[in-house]
Structure formats: C-alpha cells, structure tokens
Design a protein around this motif. Structure first.
Motif, PDB file in Angstrom:
ATOM      1  N   TRP A  16       7.788  -6.290   4.283  1.00 12.42           N
ATOM      2  CA  TRP A  16       7.514  -6.008   2.860  1.00 12.42           C
ATOM      3  C   TRP A  16       6.563  -4.823   2.663  1.00 12.42           C
ATOM      4  O   TRP A  16       5.798  -4.759   1.726  1.00 12.42           O
ATOM      5  CB  TRP A  16       7.015  -7.249   2.119  1.00 12.42           C
ATOM      6  CG  TRP A  16       5.738  -7.891   2.554  1.00 12.42           C
ATOM      7  CD1 TRP A  16       4.474  -7.579   2.136  1.00 12.42           C
ATOM      8  CD2 TRP A  16       5.590  -9.031   3.417  1.00 12.42           C
ATOM      9  NE1 TRP A  16       3.556  -8.433   2.689  1.00 12.42           N
ATOM     10  CE2 TRP A  16       4.216  -9.338   3.478  1.00 12.42           C
ATOM     11  CE3 TRP A  16       6.489  -9.817   4.142  1.00 12.42           C
ATOM     12  CZ2 TRP A  16       3.715 -10.392   4.244  1.00 12.42           C
ATOM     13  CZ3 TRP A  16       5.990 -10.869   4.910  1.00 12.42           C
ATOM     14  CH2 TRP A  16       4.619 -11.139   4.949  1.00 12.42           C
ATOM     15  N   TRP A  17       6.678  -3.855   3.589  1.00  7.00           N
ATOM     16  CA  TRP A  17       5.802  -2.680   3.487  1.00  7.00           C
ATOM     17  C   TRP A  17       6.535  -1.546   2.785  1.00  7.00           C
ATOM     18  O   TRP A  17       7.259  -0.778   3.411  1.00  7.00           O
ATOM     19  CB  TRP A  17       5.371  -2.257   4.882  1.00  7.00           C
ATOM     20  CG  TRP A  17       4.485  -3.257   5.543  1.00  7.00           C
ATOM     21  CD1 TRP A  17       3.671  -4.170   4.942  1.00  7.00           C
ATOM     22  CD2 TRP A  17       4.308  -3.439   6.958  1.00  7.00           C
ATOM     23  NE1 TRP A  17       2.997  -4.909   5.881  1.00  7.00           N
ATOM     24  CE2 TRP A  17       3.368  -4.477   7.127  1.00  7.00           C
ATOM     25  CE3 TRP A  17       4.841  -2.812   8.082  1.00  7.00           C
ATOM     26  CZ2 TRP A  17       2.957  -4.919   8.373  1.00  7.00           C
ATOM     27  CZ3 TRP A  17       4.434  -3.235   9.331  1.00  7.00           C
ATOM     28  CH2 TRP A  17       3.490  -4.276   9.477  1.00  7.00           C
ATOM     29  N   GLU A  22       1.954   1.947   3.256  1.00  3.43           N
ATOM     30  CA  GLU A  22       2.582   0.950   4.138  1.00  3.43           C
ATOM     31  C   GLU A  22       3.778   1.551   4.867  1.00  3.43           C
ATOM     32  O   GLU A  22       4.025   1.275   6.034  1.00  3.43           O
ATOM     33  CB  GLU A  22       3.051  -0.250   3.308  1.00  3.43           C
ATOM     34  CG  GLU A  22       1.927  -1.100   2.770  1.00  3.43           C
ATOM     35  CD  GLU A  22       2.440  -2.205   1.838  1.00  3.43           C
ATOM     36  OE1 GLU A  22       1.786  -3.249   1.743  1.00  3.43           O
ATOM     37  OE2 GLU A  22       3.485  -2.009   1.189  1.00  3.43           O
ATOM     38  N   ALA A  49       2.425  -8.810  -1.116  1.00  2.00           N
ATOM     39  CA  ALA A  49       2.155 -10.098  -0.468  1.00  2.00           C
ATOM     40  C   ALA A  49       3.446 -10.802  -0.039  1.00  2.00           C
ATOM     41  O   ALA A  49       3.467 -12.004   0.167  1.00  2.00           O
ATOM     42  CB  ALA A  49       1.312 -11.013  -1.363  1.00  2.00           C
ATOM     43  N   TRP A 231       0.236  -3.940  -6.907  1.00  2.00           N
ATOM     44  CA  TRP A 231      -1.041  -3.513  -6.315  1.00  2.00           C
ATOM     45  C   TRP A 231      -1.135  -2.006  -6.079  1.00  2.00           C
ATOM     46  O   TRP A 231      -2.217  -1.439  -6.282  1.00  2.00           O
ATOM     47  CB  TRP A 231      -1.382  -4.345  -5.068  1.00  2.00           C
ATOM     48  CG  TRP A 231      -0.602  -4.005  -3.832  1.00  2.00           C
ATOM     49  CD1 TRP A 231       0.494  -4.640  -3.353  1.00  2.00           C
ATOM     50  CD2 TRP A 231      -0.844  -2.930  -2.921  1.00  2.00           C
ATOM     51  NE1 TRP A 231       0.952  -4.028  -2.219  1.00  2.00           N
ATOM     52  CE2 TRP A 231       0.144  -2.982  -1.932  1.00  2.00           C
ATOM     53  CE3 TRP A 231      -1.809  -1.920  -2.847  1.00  2.00           C
ATOM     54  CZ2 TRP A 231       0.204  -2.066  -0.876  1.00  2.00           C
ATOM     55  CZ3 TRP A 231      -1.747  -1.010  -1.799  1.00  2.00           C
ATOM     56  CH2 TRP A 231      -0.757  -1.086  -0.836  1.00  2.00           C
ATOM     57  N   TRP A 251      -5.469  -2.981   2.813  1.00  2.00           N
ATOM     58  CA  TRP A 251      -4.222  -2.207   2.827  1.00  2.00           C
ATOM     59  C   TRP A 251      -4.252  -1.141   1.734  1.00  2.00           C
ATOM     60  O   TRP A 251      -3.429  -0.231   1.731  1.00  2.00           O
ATOM     61  CB  TRP A 251      -2.995  -3.105   2.646  1.00  2.00           C
ATOM     62  CG  TRP A 251      -3.091  -4.078   1.500  1.00  2.00           C
ATOM     63  CD1 TRP A 251      -2.846  -3.825   0.190  1.00  2.00           C
ATOM     64  CD2 TRP A 251      -3.467  -5.447   1.583  1.00  2.00           C
ATOM     65  NE1 TRP A 251      -3.058  -4.963  -0.562  1.00  2.00           N
ATOM     66  CE2 TRP A 251      -3.435  -5.977   0.276  1.00  2.00           C
ATOM     67  CE3 TRP A 251      -3.840  -6.296   2.635  1.00  2.00           C
ATOM     68  CZ2 TRP A 251      -3.751  -7.305  -0.009  1.00  2.00           C
ATOM     69  CZ3 TRP A 251      -4.163  -7.619   2.341  1.00  2.00           C
ATOM     70  CH2 TRP A 251      -4.115  -8.109   1.038  1.00  2.00           C
ATOM     71  N   SER A 282      -6.004 -11.796   6.370  1.00  2.00           N
ATOM     72  CA  SER A 282      -4.547 -11.916   6.416  1.00  2.00           C
ATOM     73  C   SER A 282      -4.118 -11.196   7.693  1.00  2.00           C
ATOM     74  O   SER A 282      -4.433 -10.021   7.874  1.00  2.00           O
ATOM     75  CB  SER A 282      -3.912 -11.238   5.200  1.00  2.00           C
ATOM     76  OG  SER A 282      -2.503 -11.192   5.354  1.00  2.00           O
ATOM     77  N   ASP A 284      -1.198  -9.766  10.006  1.00  2.00           N
ATOM     78  CA  ASP A 284       0.226  -9.400  10.025  1.00  2.00           C
ATOM     79  C   ASP A 284       0.822  -9.647  11.400  1.00  2.00           C
ATOM     80  O   ASP A 284       0.181  -9.367  12.417  1.00  2.00           O
ATOM     81  CB  ASP A 284       0.395  -7.924   9.642  1.00  2.00           C
ATOM     82  CG  ASP A 284       0.335  -7.734   8.139  1.00  2.00           C
ATOM     83  OD1 ASP A 284       0.962  -8.526   7.421  1.00  2.00           O
ATOM     84  OD2 ASP A 284      -0.363  -6.809   7.679  1.00  2.00           O
ATOM     85  N   LYS A 319      -2.436   1.680   8.735  1.00  2.00           N
ATOM     86  CA  LYS A 319      -2.189   0.528   7.857  1.00  2.00           C
ATOM     87  C   LYS A 319      -3.431   0.078   7.090  1.00  2.00           C
ATOM     88  O   LYS A 319      -3.342  -0.599   6.069  1.00  2.00           O
ATOM     89  CB  LYS A 319      -1.637  -0.633   8.719  1.00  2.00           C
ATOM     90  CG  LYS A 319      -1.209  -1.851   7.934  1.00  2.00           C
ATOM     91  CD  LYS A 319      -0.034  -1.528   6.980  1.00  2.00           C
ATOM     92  CE  LYS A 319       0.507  -2.744   6.288  1.00  2.00           C
ATOM     93  NZ  LYS A 319      -0.399  -3.385   5.365  1.00  2.00           N
ATOM     94  N   HIS A 357      -2.176 -15.088   1.227  1.00  2.00           N
ATOM     95  CA  HIS A 357      -1.420 -14.444   2.305  1.00  2.00           C
ATOM     96  C   HIS A 357      -0.979 -15.444   3.372  1.00  2.00           C
ATOM     97  O   HIS A 357      -0.839 -15.086   4.541  1.00  2.00           O
ATOM     98  CB  HIS A 357      -2.212 -13.254   2.849  1.00  2.00           C
ATOM     99  CG  HIS A 357      -2.424 -12.240   1.772  1.00  2.00           C
ATOM    100  ND1 HIS A 357      -1.439 -11.369   1.363  1.00  2.00           N
ATOM    101  CD2 HIS A 357      -3.469 -12.044   0.931  1.00  2.00           C
ATOM    102  CE1 HIS A 357      -1.882 -10.652   0.338  1.00  2.00           C
ATOM    103  NE2 HIS A 357      -3.107 -11.035   0.058  1.00  2.00           N
TER     104      HIS A 357
HETATM  105  C1  BGC Z   1       0.094  -8.195   4.184  1.00  2.00           C
HETATM  106  C2  BGC Z   1      -0.186  -6.688   4.168  1.00  2.00           C
HETATM  107  C3  BGC Z   1       0.417  -6.023   2.954  1.00  2.00           C
HETATM  108  C4  BGC Z   1      -0.041  -6.752   1.703  1.00  2.00           C
HETATM  109  C5  BGC Z   1       0.463  -6.140   0.409  1.00  2.00           C
HETATM  110  C6  BGC Z   1      -0.200  -8.812   2.836  1.00  2.00           C
HETATM  111  O1  BGC Z   1       0.341 -10.108   2.813  1.00  2.00           O
HETATM  112  O2  BGC Z   1      -0.705  -8.826   5.152  1.00  2.00           O
HETATM  113  O3  BGC Z   1       0.294  -6.079   5.324  1.00  2.00           O
HETATM  114  O4  BGC Z   1       0.071  -4.673   2.939  1.00  2.00           O
HETATM  115  O5  BGC Z   1       0.376  -8.088   1.766  1.00  2.00           O
HETATM  116  O6  BGC Z   1       1.838  -6.315   0.255  1.00  2.00           O
END
Ligand code: BGC
Length: 414
Positions: A16-17, A22, A49, A231, A251, A282, A284, A319, A357
C-alpha cells in the motif's frame, strides 16, 4: 546461436505504498530485487494504513489469486498464518541469524507457532511530532513535551493567526491521534491493557476519559475546518507552511523531503507531546504466499534480500522508518531516525504497538475500535462516558469470542 538466459523469476508484490515518497522506497526494493534476477511485479493498492490493500488481499486470496508476496503487518500475519497460507522461511531466518540480529519485538511479530513467516523491513514511529522550525522560531516556541505545553503552544499559534496542527478527520488518522493521546496520558502498560488486552476496566478508566476529552479539544482547535484528507495531503498542508505542527508516523518525512523541506532546517521531529519516553510502533513486513512452492526459491531470495544490511539501510533512508536490525550503526541515521531507533532499542518497556497499524489486535477488533473512536470524534453529542460504555461493551464481546474457538490461538500470540 546465443544461449538463452534463464528466465528471471517473477513475483507479484501487493503493498500500500502509493504516495510519492513511499513509491521511491518501493522502487528501491524492486531495483534491488531485479539485481538478484527477480522481477517485482507491482500491485500497489492506494489507501493510507493499508485500508484498501487489506480488503483486496482478502478477496484475491478467496478467489484463488493470492500474490506471491504481500505487505502484511502485525497481528494480521498471525491471522493469515493460522490459515496455513504463508510460506515458512525458517531457513532464510536461520541462515541470516535473524534470531540474533533482529530486535526481540520484531522476532515475535514475524514468528508464528515457532516458524518465521514474514520478512521485516522497517520500524515506523507513529508518535512523531513534526514542527515547522521557522514558525516556532518566529513565535519563540519550543516543541511541546507535555499536554499542558501543547495547549500553550497551540494557543500562542492561534493568537498569532497560525493553524496549529494539520489533522485529517479520516477514521484511521483520528484513531492514530487517539492512540497517541492514550499513550501520552498513561504509558505503554495501560495502553496495552486498553488496546491489546481490550480490558473493559481500561475502557471505563478515567485515563480513557481524559484521552477522549483531549481528542475533542484537538478537534476544537481546527475551528470546524477538519476534513477527510489523505495523509499525503496532510503532509502537503504542513509543507506549504499552512500548519505549524503535524502528529504523524515518520513515513511523512520522505514526503516532506520530496516537497522540498529539509530536516533540521525547515522542520524537525520530536515525540508527540507526553510520549517522549515511548515508541509507538508500526513494523512493516512482507509475507510470501505458499501456493504450490513453484516460486519458493525466488520468495526466499526476496526475504533474504529485504533483511540484508545494505537494503535495510538504503530502504529505510528512503522510507522514513528505521532498520529492524540491532547491529545498525545509529550514527548513520538522521536525527529523527536516530531518536526512533535508539528509543525502540530500549525494549518492550518503552514500546507500544500501534492499534491503527495492526500491531495490537486482530483486524476485526481494530476496525471496530477505530469506527467507535471516529464516531465519537465526528459527533460532538456523544459524551466520553458514552464512548467508554460502547468500547466496554465491545471489549466484552471480543473477550467472549476469544474464550471460544479462537481462544487458544489468541493466548498463544501474546
Ligand atoms: C505502514 C507504512 C505506511 C503507512 C501509511 C503504515 O501502516 O506501516 O509503511 O507508509 O501505513 O500508509
């Protein structure tokens, strides 16, 4: 006749980046994978997220179309592993000595029933306060370290006609603010009682009432100008100098960099007010779907690559997160990342798993809690007591469920 090169292995990667920052981090991983002869077929699903990605993953797996690799984080790893769908990568983990090089919290997150089922890539700090240095200097302000200081700073900024805080009313972003407020008020122990154990007594506790009251106070600071911005849009508002502060996971740092803001010159990081001694995290990570094992060699290679020291350093710089490895040299990190890594390294006593998260609880409970907090935030007629009562009812139901079919698994996990 020229010899044919062996066809490159190809793995589809769901994640989801999708913001510009991202994207750069994902592209770096794809490039490093390519160097190893693995084609990264990108399946990026928008939604901060992982809101959309979680749903897409579920429907694709149900349709028998699981991606070979998927971003998957926190408790959802255990939920998927319970279904027996994830590739166990114990060989990769033991070959890379993950047991010794990863932080214990990371090791726990990626291990299910004694098997390693995920490759961790980075640790984000959710309790990050970004502040605009020029605005703070102009108004002679220091980053607020407590709720009282936060209120003072906000009032001074408002009196000077400056929007104090960039904040969205999107459900997960409201809940992220709330978890920061809970942590600030009460510390990691109570935080866990509320969000990990979902103890009805914690829902009824005056500390939860205080956090709810503060959530409403923060809403009031926006003078009704709060809307459902994504965001990256919140980050852009901050970058345009249209708000002096932003509480957001780190992030946002690459996003600000992308928008031309320089860390320690134009903006700086601090901990969200009241959370200076804690790390709301959170983590990843990526999991591999087992399937028919055709792609196993490439999937293992990818897992090995993600945790390797050079990728850890280069990826995390892009990141905004920090390496999951204990053997990282923190002097190579920027001020924001160094503070995060050093704090996380202090261990479980300072760490709080982000509810939003997926670090604290299963997906269904998380979604229900976020929805409840959001409802309270949007509707000023709901009192903190009423919201507490609803959370309490919800927690009792979760606990009943946990004592049933899912009980044994849930206890295993904590
Ligand atoms: C993830 C991040 C991401 C953020 C925003 C979080 O859940 O850990 O890698 O950038 O969500 O989407």
């Amino acid at each position: 006749m020229t010899a044919h090169a062996a066809p490159a292995a190809s793995l589809q990667v769901l994640h989801w980046w999708t913001s510009p920052g991202e994207r750069k981090a994902a592209d770096l991983l794809a490039a490093r994978a390519a160097e190893e002869g693995i084609e990264w077929r990108d399946a990026a699903i928008p939604g901060g997220a992982g809101l959309g990605a979680g749903k897409v993953l579920k429907s694709r797996v149900l349709a028998g179309d699981a991606p070979e690799v998927s971003q998957m984080i926190g408790v959802s790893i255990a939920e998927w592993a319970d279904l027996g769908l994830l590739l166990e990568i114990d060989n990769v983990a033991s070959g890379g000595n993950w047991n010794n090089v990863l932080f214990p919290t990371i090791q726990t997150l990626i291990t299910h029933r004694k098997h390693v089922v995920a490759a961790p890539v980075g640790i984000h700090r959710v309790n990050t306060l970004f502040y605009n240095r020029a605005l703070f200097a102009r108004h002679k302000l220091a980053p607020p370290q407590s709720w009282a200081e936060f209120e003072t700073v906000v009032h001074k900024l408002k009196a000077a006609g400056v929007t104090p805080l960039a904040q969205s009313s999107e459900a997960w972003q409201v809940a992220a603010l709330f978890e920061n407020l809970v942590l600030a008020e009460s510390g990691p122990e109570f935080y866990r009682q509320l969000f990990v154990r979902r103890d009805p007594a914690a829902a009824a506790d005056p500390r939860t009432a205080d956090a709810l009251r503060r959530l409403r106070i923060v809403k009031g600071w926006a003078n009704g100008q709060i809307d459902e911005r994504s965001w990256p849009e919140v980050a852009r508002q901050f970058a345009r100098r249209e708000a002096a502060m932003m509480i957001m996971g780190d992030w946002a740092k690459p996003e600000l960099r992308d928008l031309g803001m320089v860390l320690d010159q134009d903006f700086a990081c601090a901990a969200a007010p009241g959370t200076g001694r804690y790390h709301l995290y959170s983590v990843d990570s990526f999991t591999m779907f087992g399937g028919d094992y055709r792609n196993m060699a490439a999937q293992e290679k990818m897992a090995r690559l993600l945790v390797s020291p050079p990728v850890q350093m280069d990826y995390n710089v892009l990141k905004g997160s920090v390496p999951v490895r204990r053997d990282t040299d923190p002097s190579r990190l920027d001020s924001c990342a160094r503070a995060s890594w050093t704090m996380f390294a202090l261990g479980a006593a300072v760490q709080a798993p982000s509810l939003v998260h997926r670090m604290a609880t299963d997906e269904a409970s998380r979604d229900a809690i976020i929805a409840e907090i959001h409802r309270y935030f949007l509707d000023d007629r709901t009192t903190p007591t009423e919201a507490q009562r609803r959370l309490g009812v919800m927690f009792r139901l979760f606990n009943l469920k946990n004592q049933g079919a899912f009980g044994a698994q849930d206890t295993d996990r904590r």
